[in-house]
Design a protein around this motif. Structure first.
Motif, PDB file in Angstrom:
ATOM      1  N   PRO A   2       8.625  13.751  -4.853  1.00 20.15           N
ATOM      2  CA  PRO A   2       8.714  13.778  -3.352  1.00 20.15           C
ATOM      3  C   PRO A   2       7.341  13.815  -2.648  1.00 20.15           C
ATOM      4  N   ALA A   3       6.315  14.353  -3.043  1.00 21.48           N
ATOM      5  CA  ALA A   3       5.142  14.253  -2.438  1.00 21.48           C
ATOM      6  C   ALA A   3       4.384  12.719  -2.228  1.00 21.48           C
ATOM      7  N   ASP A   4       4.692  11.961  -3.322  1.00 17.22           N
ATOM      8  CA  ASP A   4       4.293  10.645  -3.493  1.00 17.22           C
ATOM      9  C   ASP A   4       5.060   9.818  -2.521  1.00 17.22           C
ATOM     10  N   MET A   5       6.394   9.957  -2.392  1.00 13.60           N
ATOM     11  CA  MET A   5       7.461   9.401  -1.513  1.00 13.60           C
ATOM     12  C   MET A   5       7.462   9.847   0.025  1.00 13.60           C
ATOM     13  N   ALA A   6       6.692  10.796   0.258  1.00 15.51           N
ATOM     14  CA  ALA A   6       6.696  11.403   1.716  1.00 15.51           C
ATOM     15  C   ALA A   6       6.328  10.408   2.656  1.00 15.51           C
ATOM     16  N   GLY A   7       5.506   9.431   2.534  1.00 22.98           N
ATOM     17  CA  GLY A   7       5.047   8.551   3.677  1.00 22.98           C
ATOM     18  C   GLY A   7       6.114   7.235   3.531  1.00 22.98           C
ATOM     19  N   TYR A   8       6.947   7.255   2.749  1.00 28.85           N
ATOM     20  CA  TYR A   8       7.995   6.063   2.538  1.00 28.85           C
ATOM     21  C   TYR A   8       9.415   6.465   3.033  1.00 28.85           C
ATOM     22  N   VAL A   9       9.446   7.824   3.565  1.00 30.46           N
ATOM     23  CA  VAL A   9      11.001   8.130   3.794  1.00 30.46           C
ATOM     24  C   VAL A   9      10.948   8.861   5.468  1.00 30.46           C
ATOM     25  N   VAL A  10       9.937   8.415   5.959  1.00 32.32           N
ATOM     26  CA  VAL A  10       9.762   8.793   7.240  1.00 32.32           C
ATOM     27  C   VAL A  10       9.591   7.523   8.221  1.00 32.32           C
ATOM     28  N   ASP A  11      10.083   7.241   9.386  1.00 30.04           N
ATOM     29  CA  ASP A  11       9.779   5.982  10.148  1.00 30.04           C
ATOM     30  C   ASP A  11       8.602   6.320  11.215  1.00 30.04           C
ATOM     31  N   ALA A  12       8.175   5.245  11.688  1.00 29.61           N
ATOM     32  CA  ALA A  12       6.911   5.067  12.403  1.00 29.61           C
ATOM     33  C   ALA A  12       7.196   6.074  13.688  1.00 29.61           C
ATOM     34  N   ARG A  13       8.322   6.208  14.127  1.00 28.69           N
ATOM     35  CA  ARG A  13       8.483   6.843  15.395  1.00 28.69           C
ATOM     36  C   ARG A  13       8.672   8.498  14.986  1.00 28.69           C
ATOM     37  N   ARG A  14       8.692   8.630  13.804  1.00 25.59           N
ATOM     38  CA  ARG A  14       9.178  10.121  13.264  1.00 25.59           C
ATOM     39  C   ARG A  14      10.567  10.577  13.735  1.00 25.59           C
ATOM     40  N   ARG A  15      11.420   9.775  13.879  1.00 23.06           N
ATOM     41  CA  ARG A  15      12.920  10.191  14.182  1.00 23.06           C
ATOM     42  C   ARG A  15      13.631  10.365  13.247  1.00 23.06           C
ATOM     43  N   TYR A  16      13.303   9.594  11.950  1.00 19.03           N
ATOM     44  CA  TYR A  16      14.506   9.667  10.768  1.00 19.03           C
ATOM     45  C   TYR A  16      13.404  10.215   9.339  1.00 19.03           C
ATOM     46  N   LEU A  17      13.793  11.217   9.090  1.00 17.11           N
ATOM     47  CA  LEU A  17      13.397  11.906   7.780  1.00 17.11           C
ATOM     48  C   LEU A  17      14.451  11.506   6.652  1.00 17.11           C
ATOM     49  N   GLY A  18      14.215  10.828   5.690  1.00 20.23           N
ATOM     50  CA  GLY A  18      15.109  10.628   4.776  1.00 20.23           C
ATOM     51  C   GLY A  18      14.689  11.123   3.513  1.00 20.23           C
ATOM     52  N   SER A  19      15.429  10.566   2.377  1.00 15.83           N
ATOM     53  CA  SER A  19      14.860  10.654   1.039  1.00 15.83           C
ATOM     54  C   SER A  19      15.368   9.510  -0.052  1.00 15.83           C
ATOM     55  N   ALA A  20      14.767   9.410  -0.951  1.00 14.96           N
ATOM     56  CA  ALA A  20      15.190   8.351  -1.941  1.00 14.96           C
ATOM     57  C   ALA A  20      15.095   8.802  -3.440  1.00 14.96           C
ATOM     58  N   LEU A  21      15.778   7.756  -4.106  1.00 15.01           N
ATOM     59  CA  LEU A  21      15.894   7.962  -5.604  1.00 15.01           C
ATOM     60  C   LEU A  21      14.459   7.755  -6.188  1.00 15.01           C
ATOM     61  N   CYS A  22      14.029   6.939  -5.664  1.00 15.16           N
ATOM     62  CA  CYS A  22      12.562   6.553  -5.863  1.00 15.16           C
ATOM     63  C   CYS A  22      11.967   5.512  -4.945  1.00 15.16           C
ATOM     64  N   VAL A  23      10.758   5.212  -5.010  1.00 19.79           N
ATOM     65  CA  VAL A  23       9.977   4.227  -4.423  1.00 19.79           C
ATOM     66  C   VAL A  23       9.396   3.160  -5.473  1.00 19.79           C
ATOM     67  N   ALA A  24       9.954   1.864  -5.348  1.00 20.05           N
ATOM     68  CA  ALA A  24       9.551   1.015  -6.499  1.00 20.05           C
ATOM     69  C   ALA A  24       8.507   0.034  -5.774  1.00 20.05           C
ATOM     70  N   ARG A  25       7.305  -0.259  -6.086  1.00 18.78           N
ATOM     71  CA  ARG A  25       6.294  -1.037  -5.674  1.00 18.78           C
ATOM     72  C   ARG A  25       6.229  -2.326  -6.743  1.00 18.78           C
ATOM     73  N   PRO A  26       7.013  -3.249  -6.639  1.00 21.79           N
ATOM     74  CA  PRO A  26       6.941  -4.480  -7.688  1.00 21.79           C
ATOM     75  C   PRO A  26       5.724  -5.400  -7.029  1.00 21.79           C
ATOM     76  N   GLY A  27       5.099  -6.262  -8.108  1.00 23.75           N
ATOM     77  CA  GLY A  27       4.086  -6.839  -8.050  1.00 23.75           C
ATOM     78  C   GLY A  27       4.272  -8.278  -7.899  1.00 23.75           C
ATOM     79  N   THR A  28       5.655  -8.611  -8.296  1.00 25.58           N
ATOM     80  CA  THR A  28       5.920 -10.204  -8.541  1.00 25.58           C
ATOM     81  C   THR A  28       7.513 -10.396  -7.740  1.00 25.58           C
ATOM     82  N   THR A  29       7.771 -11.543  -7.543  1.00 19.43           N
ATOM     83  CA  THR A  29       9.135 -11.919  -7.109  1.00 19.43           C
ATOM     84  C   THR A  29      10.212 -11.549  -8.267  1.00 19.43           C
ATOM     85  N   GLU A  30       9.608 -11.878  -9.517  1.00 18.60           N
ATOM     86  CA  GLU A  30      10.497 -11.640 -10.488  1.00 18.60           C
ATOM     87  C   GLU A  30      10.747  -9.977 -10.962  1.00 18.60           C
TER      88      GLU A  30
END
Ligand code: FAD
Ligand code: MLT
Ligand code: ZN
Length: 469
Positions: A21-49
């Motif tokens: 959760p600490a690593d995902m914190a920046g990905y689960v809140v929006d720019a206006r800080r109106r929505y605070l969500g949660s995610a199963l995970c954050v995937a960071r792919p490097g290619t289209t495949e």
């Protein structure tokens, strides 16, 4: 059976799948800080495949996906909110400039390239990529396409839709659609790319794009002017167009209270104006080749000052002065965020109706909420004006209370917008914030086709559920 999570680890590699959760914190809140969500995970792919592998796994298991670019969107569309567990797919590692073709005036890029990197690559090649936003250091081109972004140069170069020639995307079943055509003319039936532009992550994940480049102006003049009222702002635009036509890149306006708010929340910015007014106009006028419009601009400004249409004008003499002026313009989002409980709108009306929109929305908000401060800023040259109502903090400590007040303010502004034949979203999109308003105001035939298109692309509704539709 192996869990989705462990199969996703196999697809992108453990280093690129965040679950803490600490690593995902920046990905689960929006720019206006109106929505605070949660995610199963954050995937960071490097290619289209890798993106395709992630989508296939999610499609098989019916897991929701939330595509994320720079996470600067204004409507919460990149935030995983809701009961359904979601995988955030961040494109931040896909940052390759795939091709630069100066003769064809195109650049082909990974969708995760930041807008600023594309501007810089174009500049190095002697070209211009004209899209310009206050968030350009952070937003990604995939996000710009998915939101059909606008910004400050639409008047001259159009919005994102006008700058995209081709798209590569991963479809909700995991297939890769390669539509990376570098053509200006391609009249072979329905144009799929236009569905992806403005789709806000609901039809697939954009992984690459071919963008149109423009010729680079040789001279650029920045002017900041103060004026008495919004009618003078529109009269100035009209007069400026008669003299400079296509050379006007940017024509932005800001109300005095917004100007003051920006300056008092950003101590590093300098106020360049000697005489203040109720409104300020930020302009950029450019010249090509040996053309230098400086003298013509100076003459235009002194003529309009002499006749009292402009109170004061400053023409930037150095790059630092010009940057200071544009920083004032681009600091509004941050200033409004700091000011507190802000209800922001993204309205467009026919350019000629901007003064009526300003007067009627201000009157309507102040009549219902005398305690609110009403600010304006926007891309007046395109008829796109942001009205922002800032409410006293004490009224908005409970989120439900703020939501109820925001809805009342939206209703007031939307009624004015409707009367003036405008749109409730000019450039920010619908996201999560404006779904109900879309259902209320969009033409039922268009809505029915949108729902049908979504069902064709994404019958399992895994792509960004809860956004747009
Ligand atoms: P995100 O916020 O990450 O995502 C936005 C939406 O696009 C989400 O629905 C997301 O799911 C989807 N998405 C993102 N990437 C992809 C992808 N690769 N494939 C499919 N879907 C995807 N906007 C304007 O139009 N004009 C402005 O002048 C402007 N000024 C701004 C100034 C500031 C200071 C800030 C913070 C924002 C501003 N914005 C403006 C809003 C925002 O920057 C734009 O909407 C931008 O286009 C979003 O890009 P992003 O990469 O941050 O997208
Ligand atoms: C702007 O015009 O500055 C942007 O759209 C951002 C905003 O409305 O806050
Ligand atoms: Zn804007």
């Amino acid at each position: 059976m192996q869990s989705v999570l462990s199969r996703l680890v196999d697809a992108v590699g453990p280093a690129y799948l965040l679950t803490d959760p600490a690593d995902m914190a920046g990905y689960v809140v929006d720019a206006r800080r109106r929505y605070l969500g949660s995610a199963l995970c954050v995937a960071r792919p490097g290619t289209t495949e890798e993106v395709a592998a992630i989508v296939r796994l999610c499609a098989e298991s019916g897991t929701a996906l939330v595509p994320q670019g720079g996470n600067t969107g204004m409507c919460g569309g990149a935030t995983p909110v809701g009961a359904r567990p979601a995988v955030v797919v961040s494109l931040e590692r896909m940052v390759t400039i795939r091709d630069m073709d100066t003769v064809n005036s195109t650049i082909t890029v990974d969708a995760g390239c930041r807008l600023v990197s594309i501007q810089q690559a174009a500049e190095q090649a002697g070209k211009l990529f004209p899209m310009s936003l206050g968030s350009e250091g952070n937003c990604q081109i995939g996000g710009n396409i998915a939101t059909n972004a606008g910004g400050t140069a639409v008047l001259r170069y159009g919005n994102m839709r006008d700058l995209v020639l081709g798209i590569e995307a991963v479809l909700p079943d995991g297939r890769i659609w390669n539509g990376l055509r570098r053509l200006r003319k391609d009249n072979t039936g329905y144009d799929l790319k236009h569905l992806f532009i403005g789709s806000e992550g609901t039809l697939g994940i954009i992984t690459g794009a071919v963008l149109r480049l423009c010729s680079r102006p040789t001279t650029s003049i920045t002017v900041l002017a103060s004026l008495n009222d919004i009618d003078h702002v529109l009269a100035l635009l009209d007069a400026l167009r008669d003299v400079f036509g296509e050379r006007i890149t940017t024509f932005e306006a800001m109300s005095h209270n917004e100007y003051e708010l920006v300056l008092c929340t950003h101590a590093q910015l300098r106020d360049p104006m000697q005489v203040h007014g109720s409104w300020y106009v930020f302009m950029e006028i450019t010249g090509m080749g040996t053309e230098d419009p400086h003298a013509a601009v100076e003459q235009f400004l002194s003529h309009h000052m002499e006749y009292g249409h402009i109170l004061d004008a400053t023409l930037a003499q150095t790059l630092a002065q010009s940057e200071n002026i544009w920083r004032i313009r681009h600091s509004v989002t941050e200033a409004n965020l700091r000011a507190g409980a802000a209800v922001s709108h993204d309205t467009s009306v026919p350019v000629s109706q901007v003064p009526d929109f300003v007067r009627q929305s201000e009157y309507g908000i102040q009549r219902a909420f005398p305690e609110a401060d009403v600010y304006f800023v926007g891309h007046v040259g395109d008829g796109n004006i942001h009205v922002i109502a800032i409410l006293p903090h004490a009224q908005c400590t409970a989120p439900e209370r703020f939501a109820a007040l925001a809805q009342q303010i939206n209703d007031i502004v939307d009624q004015v917008t409707l009367t003036l034949a405008g749109s409730i979203s000019a450039e920010h999109g619908i996201g999560r914030s404006n779904r109900m308003r879309l259902r209320r105001y969009k033409d039922p035939i268009e809505l029915a086709f949108m729902d049908a298109i979504k069902a064709v692309f994404d019958p399992k509704n895994i792509m960004n559920p809860g956004t747009l539709l």
